[in-house]
Design an enzyme around this catalytic site. Sequence first.
Site, PDB file in Angstrom:
ATOM      1  N   CYS A 112       0.816  -1.223   0.000  1.00  0.00           N
ATOM      2  CA  CYS A 112       0.000   0.000   0.000  1.00  0.00           C
ATOM      3  C   CYS A 112       0.850   1.275   0.000  1.00  0.00           C
ATOM      4  CB  CYS A 112      -0.955  -0.006   1.180  1.00  0.00           C
ATOM      5  SG  CYS A 112      -2.124  -1.370   1.121  1.00  0.00           S
ATOM      6  N   HIS A 251      -3.036   7.289   2.859  1.00  0.00           N
ATOM      7  CA  HIS A 251      -3.566   6.042   2.318  1.00  0.00           C
ATOM      8  C   HIS A 251      -4.859   5.715   3.067  1.00  0.00           C
ATOM      9  CE1 HIS A 251      -4.175   1.980   1.313  1.00  0.00           C
ATOM     10  NE2 HIS A 251      -3.686   1.481   2.429  1.00  0.00           N
ATOM     11  N   ASN A 281     -10.358   0.477   0.945  1.00  0.00           N
ATOM     12  CA  ASN A 281      -8.894   0.536   0.829  1.00  0.00           C
ATOM     13  C   ASN A 281      -8.502   0.081  -0.573  1.00  0.00           C
ATOM     14  OD1 ASN A 281      -6.148  -0.049   0.857  1.00  0.00           O
ATOM     15  ND2 ASN A 281      -6.159  -0.905   2.920  1.00  0.00           N
TER      16      ASN A 281
HETATM   17  N1  COA Z   1     -17.701  -8.339  10.874  1.00  0.00           N
HETATM   18  C1  COA Z   1     -17.990  -8.669  12.139  1.00  0.00           C
HETATM   19  N2  COA Z   1     -17.059  -9.043  13.020  1.00  0.00           N
HETATM   20  C2  COA Z   1     -15.776  -9.062  12.602  1.00  0.00           C
HETATM   21  C3  COA Z   1     -15.405  -8.735  11.291  1.00  0.00           C
HETATM   22  C4  COA Z   1     -16.433  -8.361  10.410  1.00  0.00           C
HETATM   23  N3  COA Z   1     -16.189  -8.010   9.131  1.00  0.00           N
HETATM   24  N4  COA Z   1     -14.076  -8.843  11.175  1.00  0.00           N
HETATM   25  C5  COA Z   1     -13.606  -9.248  12.376  1.00  0.00           C
HETATM   26  N5  COA Z   1     -14.634  -9.388  13.225  1.00  0.00           N
HETATM   27  C6  COA Z   1     -14.596  -9.798  14.620  1.00  0.00           C
HETATM   28  C7  COA Z   1     -13.395 -10.624  14.970  1.00  0.00           C
HETATM   29  O1  COA Z   1     -13.592 -11.977  14.619  1.00  0.00           O
HETATM   30  C8  COA Z   1     -13.300 -10.424  16.453  1.00  0.00           C
HETATM   31  O2  COA Z   1     -14.220 -11.265  17.079  1.00  0.00           O
HETATM   32  P1  COA Z   1     -13.826 -12.021  18.445  1.00  0.00           P
HETATM   33  O3  COA Z   1     -13.589 -10.916  19.458  1.00  0.00           O
HETATM   34  O4  COA Z   1     -15.046 -12.831  18.721  1.00  0.00           O
HETATM   35  O5  COA Z   1     -12.607 -12.833  18.149  1.00  0.00           O
HETATM   36  C9  COA Z   1     -13.782  -8.990  16.657  1.00  0.00           C
HETATM   37  O6  COA Z   1     -14.495  -8.653  15.443  1.00  0.00           O
HETATM   38  C10 COA Z   1     -12.665  -7.995  16.873  1.00  0.00           C
HETATM   39  O7  COA Z   1     -11.653  -8.243  15.915  1.00  0.00           O
HETATM   40  P2  COA Z   1     -10.396  -7.334  15.808  1.00  0.00           P
HETATM   41  O8  COA Z   1      -9.544  -7.819  14.678  1.00  0.00           O
HETATM   42  O9  COA Z   1      -9.763  -7.184  17.172  1.00  0.00           O
HETATM   43  O10 COA Z   1     -11.111  -5.960  15.449  1.00  0.00           O
HETATM   44  P3  COA Z   1     -10.464  -4.552  15.241  1.00  0.00           P
HETATM   45  O11 COA Z   1     -11.170  -3.555  16.069  1.00  0.00           O
HETATM   46  O12 COA Z   1      -8.961  -4.590  15.319  1.00  0.00           O
HETATM   47  O13 COA Z   1     -10.857  -4.229  13.733  1.00  0.00           O
HETATM   48  C11 COA Z   1      -9.843  -4.205  11.570  1.00  0.00           C
HETATM   49  C12 COA Z   1     -10.414  -5.074  12.709  1.00  0.00           C
HETATM   50  C13 COA Z   1      -9.342  -5.135  10.484  1.00  0.00           C
HETATM   51  C14 COA Z   1     -10.965  -3.342  11.032  1.00  0.00           C
HETATM   52  C15 COA Z   1      -8.733  -3.324  12.142  1.00  0.00           C
HETATM   53  O14 COA Z   1      -7.834  -4.104  12.912  1.00  0.00           O
HETATM   54  C16 COA Z   1      -7.978  -2.629  11.065  1.00  0.00           C
HETATM   55  O15 COA Z   1      -8.519  -1.850  10.306  1.00  0.00           O
HETATM   56  N6  COA Z   1      -6.657  -2.852  11.010  1.00  0.00           N
HETATM   57  C17 COA Z   1      -5.834  -2.263   9.995  1.00  0.00           C
HETATM   58  C18 COA Z   1      -6.025  -3.032   8.732  1.00  0.00           C
HETATM   59  C19 COA Z   1      -5.472  -2.304   7.556  1.00  0.00           C
HETATM   60  O16 COA Z   1      -5.597  -1.121   7.471  1.00  0.00           O
HETATM   61  N7  COA Z   1      -4.887  -3.060   6.636  1.00  0.00           N
HETATM   62  C20 COA Z   1      -4.366  -2.556   5.456  1.00  0.00           C
HETATM   63  C21 COA Z   1      -3.151  -1.748   5.714  1.00  0.00           C
HETATM   64  S1  COA Z   1      -2.496  -1.152   4.269  1.00  0.00           S
END
Ligand code: COA
Length: 329
Positions: A112, A251, A281
Site C-alpha cells: 500500500c 492512504h 482501501n
Molecule cells: N464483521 C464482524 N465481526 C468481525 C469482522 C467483520 N467483518 N471482522 C472481524 N470481526 C470480529 C473478529 O472476529 C473479532 O471477534 P472475536 O472478538 O469474537 O474474536 C472482533 O471482530 C474484533 O476483531 P479485531 O480484529 O480485534 O477488530 P479490530 O477492532 O482490530 O478491527 C480491523 C479489525 C481489520 C478493522 C482493524 O484491525 C484494522 O482496520 N486494522 C488495519 C487493517 C489495515 O488497514 N490493513 C491494510 C493496511 S495497508
Amino acid sequence: MKHAAIVGIGAYLPERRLTNADLERMVDTTDEWIVTRTGIRERRIAADHETTSSLGAEAARAALGDAGLGPADIDLIVLGTSSPDHIFPSTAALVQARLGCTCPAVDVMAACTSFIYALQHATSSIESGRAKRVLVIGAEVFSRLIDWTDRGTCVLFGDGAGALVLEASDEAGVLGIELGADGTGADVLTVKAGGSAFPATVERIEAREHLVQMAGSEVFKFAVRVIPEAVRAALASSDLSVADARWFIPHQANQRILDTMADRLGVPHDRVFSNIANLGNTSAASIPLAMNDLYTTGNLRPGDVLALVGFGAGLTWGAAVVRWTKGAR
Ligand code: COA
C-alpha cells in the site's frame, strides 16, 4: 537542478459497487460493524474483463488528457501496485503497450506504500535529468487477492487506479519525501504463495495461501505509530511544519486510523482527506484517487501544500510533501 511538478492528474474506477449490505449476504458481518470499525460503506470491484493494467491505463489516459499531452511525450512510466497482472511481464509494460507509449516502464511493489515509492522513483528520475515527463500510476485489482470467506479482510478492500504526470520544472512541486521499511514485520500482512518462496500448488491454493492474510490489529498499531512520524519528517525535510499543510492525504485504510492521525498531528479532522466510505482501501491507488477527488471538486488551489502518506505490508511506509503548482479545476 530541475524539480518535478505535477502537470496532469486522472483516475479510473470500475462501475460495480459492492455495498456493506452485499457483504452481509456473503459473510457473517453487519453494516454497523463495518462502518463503526472502518468507516467503509461501499467499494468498487473490477469487472471480469478488467485488470490492474487496464485500470492503470484508463487513469493514465485521463492524466495525459488533463496535462494536454500524448503517449509520445512520456519518457518513463512508474507503476505502483500490489496486485500486478502477472509476476512478469510488469504491469507497467502492459500499460505502456495499452497507451501506445514507447518509453521505459517499471513496476514498484511496496504494497500500500507503492505509490509513494513510485513517486520517489519518478521524482529522482526528473531531478537527476534522466527523464523530463514521467507517468506515475497507482493501480489495483485487489479484489482478486481477497479471500471472500474471510470477514476480517474482505470488507476492507476495493479496486481502482489514479495517475499523475510529473514534468521537469523550475518550480518545485514535489518537495521532501521520506521512505521507510521494516522487513522484520513481514508476516503481519502477506500474500504468501505464488512467488518463488512458496510456488503455487494445489495444497497451497486449497489452504488459501495465495490470498491476503492479515493480523489487523498489528497493522493498525503500526500504522498509527509510523504515520505521524513520517509526515513530520517529510515536512521537516521540506522546511515546512504541520501548520503549513493545507491537506493531509493518507492512504485510505481505515477511518479510525485517519482520525488517530489527525489527533496525533494536532490538526482538525476535516484537513485529513477521506473518501474511504465510498472506495474502501484501494492500496496503491488510494492516494492518487484521493488527490483526484480533491482536484475535481475544486479543493486544490495553486500553492497548496499537500502531505501524502502511505503505509502497508513489508512493512513499508512513506510520506511526500507536494506543492500544488497546477491551477485550480
Ligand atoms: N464483521 C464482524 N465481526 C468481525 C469482522 C467483520 N467483518 N471482522 C472481524 N470481526 C470480529 C473478529 O472476529 C473479532 O471477534 P472475536 O472478538 O469474537 O474474536 C472482533 O471482530 C474484533 O476483531 P479485531 O480484529 O480485534 O477488530 P479490530 O477492532 O482490530 O478491527 C480491523 C479489525 C481489520 C478493522 C482493524 O484491525 C484494522 O482496520 N486494522 C488495519 C487493517 C489495515 O488497514 N490493513 C491494510 C493496511 S495497508
